[in-house]
Design a protein around this motif. Structure first.
Motif, PDB file in Angstrom:
ATOM      1  N   PHE A 204      69.661  19.781 -19.939  1.00 53.06           N
ATOM      2  CA  PHE A 204      68.689  19.021 -20.715  1.00 53.06           C
ATOM      3  C   PHE A 204      68.129  17.905 -19.835  1.00 53.06           C
ATOM      4  CE2 PHE A 204      70.828  21.179 -24.052  1.00 53.06           C
ATOM      5  CZ  PHE A 204      70.071  21.095 -25.207  1.00 53.06           C
ATOM      6  N   VAL A 205      66.902  17.496 -20.133  1.00 48.38           N
ATOM      7  CA  VAL A 205      66.274  16.345 -19.482  1.00 48.38           C
ATOM      8  C   VAL A 205      66.049  15.274 -20.537  1.00 48.38           C
ATOM      9  CG1 VAL A 205      64.230  15.487 -18.277  1.00 48.38           C
ATOM     10  CG2 VAL A 205      65.131  17.769 -17.748  1.00 48.38           C
ATOM     11  N   ILE A 206      66.360  14.030 -20.205  1.00 48.01           N
ATOM     12  CA  ILE A 206      66.101  12.925 -21.108  1.00 48.01           C
ATOM     13  C   ILE A 206      65.284  11.846 -20.402  1.00 48.01           C
ATOM     14  CG2 ILE A 206      68.316  11.806 -20.533  1.00 48.01           C
ATOM     15  CD1 ILE A 206      68.350  10.734 -23.443  1.00 48.01           C
ATOM     16  N   THR A 207      64.321  11.267 -21.115  1.00 48.53           N
ATOM     17  CA  THR A 207      63.605  10.088 -20.617  1.00 48.53           C
ATOM     18  C   THR A 207      63.525   9.073 -21.753  1.00 48.53           C
ATOM     19  OG1 THR A 207      61.307  10.616 -21.271  1.00 48.53           O
ATOM     20  CG2 THR A 207      62.143  11.632 -19.243  1.00 48.53           C
ATOM     21  N   MET A 208      63.720   7.814 -21.425  1.00 48.53           N
ATOM     22  CA  MET A 208      63.600   6.733 -22.403  1.00 48.53           C
ATOM     23  C   MET A 208      63.007   5.514 -21.711  1.00 48.53           C
ATOM     24  SD  MET A 208      67.256   7.075 -24.421  1.00 48.53           S
ATOM     25  CE  MET A 208      66.844   5.829 -25.661  1.00 48.53           C
ATOM     26  N   HIS A 209      61.988   4.940 -22.334  1.00 47.78           N
ATOM     27  CA  HIS A 209      61.400   3.738 -21.741  1.00 47.78           C
ATOM     28  C   HIS A 209      60.814   2.780 -22.763  1.00 47.78           C
ATOM     29  CE1 HIS A 209      57.692   6.032 -22.379  1.00 47.78           C
ATOM     30  NE2 HIS A 209      57.053   4.896 -22.264  1.00 47.78           N
ATOM     31  N   ILE A 237      70.063  15.382 -17.336  1.00 43.30           N
ATOM     32  CA  ILE A 237      69.355  14.766 -16.204  1.00 43.30           C
ATOM     33  C   ILE A 237      68.472  13.637 -16.732  1.00 43.30           C
ATOM     34  CG2 ILE A 237      67.940  15.180 -14.178  1.00 43.30           C
ATOM     35  CD1 ILE A 237      70.564  16.811 -14.330  1.00 43.30           C
ATOM     36  N   PHE A 238      68.669  12.445 -16.180  1.00 49.43           N
ATOM     37  CA  PHE A 238      67.990  11.254 -16.682  1.00 49.43           C
ATOM     38  C   PHE A 238      67.246  10.549 -15.548  1.00 49.43           C
ATOM     39  CE2 PHE A 238      68.797   7.136 -19.372  1.00 49.43           C
ATOM     40  CZ  PHE A 238      67.426   6.949 -19.470  1.00 49.43           C
ATOM     41  N   PRO A 239      65.946  10.893 -15.313  1.00 50.56           N
ATOM     42  CA  PRO A 239      65.139  10.095 -14.379  1.00 50.56           C
ATOM     43  C   PRO A 239      64.879   8.736 -15.026  1.00 50.56           C
ATOM     44  CG  PRO A 239      64.171  12.269 -14.794  1.00 50.56           C
ATOM     45  CD  PRO A 239      65.198  12.030 -15.857  1.00 50.56           C
ATOM     46  N   VAL A 240      65.335   7.676 -14.408  1.00 48.49           N
ATOM     47  CA  VAL A 240      65.370   6.377 -15.080  1.00 48.49           C
ATOM     48  C   VAL A 240      64.141   5.535 -14.751  1.00 48.49           C
ATOM     49  CG1 VAL A 240      66.734   4.310 -15.500  1.00 48.49           C
ATOM     50  CG2 VAL A 240      67.900   6.454 -14.964  1.00 48.49           C
ATOM     51  N   ILE A 261      69.076   9.482 -12.131  1.00 50.39           N
ATOM     52  CA  ILE A 261      68.339   9.650 -10.877  1.00 50.39           C
ATOM     53  C   ILE A 261      67.097   8.772 -10.878  1.00 50.39           C
ATOM     54  CG2 ILE A 261      69.179  12.007 -10.599  1.00 50.39           C
ATOM     55  CD1 ILE A 261      66.440  13.023 -11.496  1.00 50.39           C
ATOM     56  N   ASP A 262      66.522   8.576  -9.698  1.00 51.68           N
ATOM     57  CA  ASP A 262      65.297   7.797  -9.566  1.00 51.68           C
ATOM     58  C   ASP A 262      64.127   8.531 -10.220  1.00 51.68           C
ATOM     59  OD1 ASP A 262      66.539   5.770  -8.143  1.00 51.68           O
ATOM     60  OD2 ASP A 262      66.128   6.687  -6.193  1.00 51.68           O
ATOM     61  N   PRO A 263      63.058   7.802 -10.553  1.00 50.50           N
ATOM     62  CA  PRO A 263      61.859   8.466 -11.085  1.00 50.50           C
ATOM     63  C   PRO A 263      61.382   9.556 -10.137  1.00 50.50           C
ATOM     64  CG  PRO A 263      61.662   6.091 -11.288  1.00 50.50           C
ATOM     65  CD  PRO A 263      62.888   6.342 -10.464  1.00 50.50           C
TER      66      PRO A 263
END
Length: 364
Positions: A204-209, A237-240, A261-263
């Protein structure tokens, strides 16, 4: 015809890339159109700005206003001051703004005060949530716009309800999908693929901002920990996003299947989206990409300005309700995922419809 195109943040870059390509095509056809690209510098992390120009073959901007971060008011003010000077030195016939970031609103205000026409790409979308800074930007921008380029019938209806004349509304489709379709064959595997031993449909991929989700360290930790436990042993996987990184609790780094991980650049991020088992996000744009790529998407918001991604797409709204999150993840895990369709005019040809409209409007 002189056009100034504004880009300020990650989603803007994906929307201006096909527009610039279409303008160049019209130039080759003999139409008298020139453009000047203004980067406001609202996003200044390389992976959130410069990389997109390189990957999407966008010419580097004619100028970078370099406003960087700050409070909503501070950033908006800096953009207005810098863009006023830019527009006075380089007058144009039309300012094109895209999306709903601070740059969109700020440059629209400056343009109108200088007597310049404004075109808004992605006009008319509404979440109905005035607690979102983006909603304010949308409302203000659309109150000043001269030409409204819309993505959906929902957006058309919103504009008509606010009193906008039909002849000013141009239903052209979703320009961000132009970019997705143009680059889908060139998506590239990011380093995390090998590091986390990822495979198709097994992560899964997650993004939160969004501030509502990330301004509380305790809330953020609970949500991410819960999601990681629900999908275990699959990787999360969380590109932060830079805003989110400051709020991450150290205990999250101890979660076995969570990868912070980095953006990522556009091509790498959408590679992850395309082959994921599911997407969990609070981003509106990602719900559009997930819908077109037919990947199930869980949105951590109570509302959306893109209802078509829920009505006919693959998106489901859950807010931050842990019971709803659990239910939707279980649905994905048990192959009961929502089946979606692609909305009308999300076909990769939106930019050409926009330039055709401009040629007609300005009688070129």
């Amino acid at each position: 015809m002189k056009i100034t195109i504004i880009a300020g943040a990650r989603p803007n870059f994906m929307k201006i890339a096909p527009l610039i390509k279409s303008i160049k095509k019209r130039q080759q056809e003999g139409f008298p159109i020139t453009f000047r690209l203004v980067h406001t510098g609202q996003h200044y992390d390389k992976n959130l700005s410069d990389t997109f120009f390189e990957e999407l073959n966008i010419p580097f901007p004619d100028t970078n206003l370099d406003v960087k971060s700050g409070s909503q008011a501070e950033q908006t003010g800096k953009i207005m001051i810098a863009f006023e000077k830019e527009l006075l030195e380089n007058p144009c016939d039309l300012v094109i703004v895209v999306g709903d970031v601070n740059s969109t609103m700020a440059c629209s205000i400056v343009a109108k005060k200088e007597g310049c026409k404004v075109a808004h790409i992605e006009a008319g979308i509404r979440s109905g949530d005035l607690a979102m800074p983006e909603e304010i930007n949308r409302i203000v921008t659309d109150s000043l716009t001269d030409y409204y380029f819309t993505t959906s019938h929902y957006a058309n209806q919103n504009l008509k309800r606010s009193g906008i004349d039909n002849e000013k509304i141009f239903f052209v489709g979703n320009i961000m999908i132009d970019t997705l379709r143009a680059h889908e064959a060139n998506l590239k595997q990011p380093p995390i693929w090998e590091k986390a031993k990822l495979k198709n449909d097994n992560y899964f991929v997650i993004t939160m901002h969004r501030p509502r989700n990330v301004n509380s360290k305790e809330k953020l930790t609970i949500i991410i920990s819960k999601i990681a436990s629900l999908i275990y042993p699959l990787p999360l996987i969380f590109p932060v996003h830079p805003r989110t990184f400051k709020m991450l609790d150290k205990e999250l780094s101890e979660i076995e299947n969570l990868y912070l991980i980095d953006p990522l650049g556009y091509l790498s991020f959408n590679f992850l989206v395309k082959y994921a088992k599911g997407i969990i996000t609070d981003s509106g744009g990602i719900t559009e990409e997930a819908t077109v790529l037919n990947v199930p998407c869980i949105t951590l918001r109570e509302n959306t300005e893109r209802p078509e991604t829920c009505e006919i797409g693959t998106n489901v709204l859950v807010g931050t309700d842990l019971e709803k999150i659990t239910k939707e993840i279980d649905n994905i895990q048990n192959n009961k995922r929502k089946k979606g369709q692609i909305p009308i005019l999300w076909d990769g040809k939106t930019a050409d419809r926009i330039t055709a409209s401009l040629i007609e409007i300005f009688k070129l």
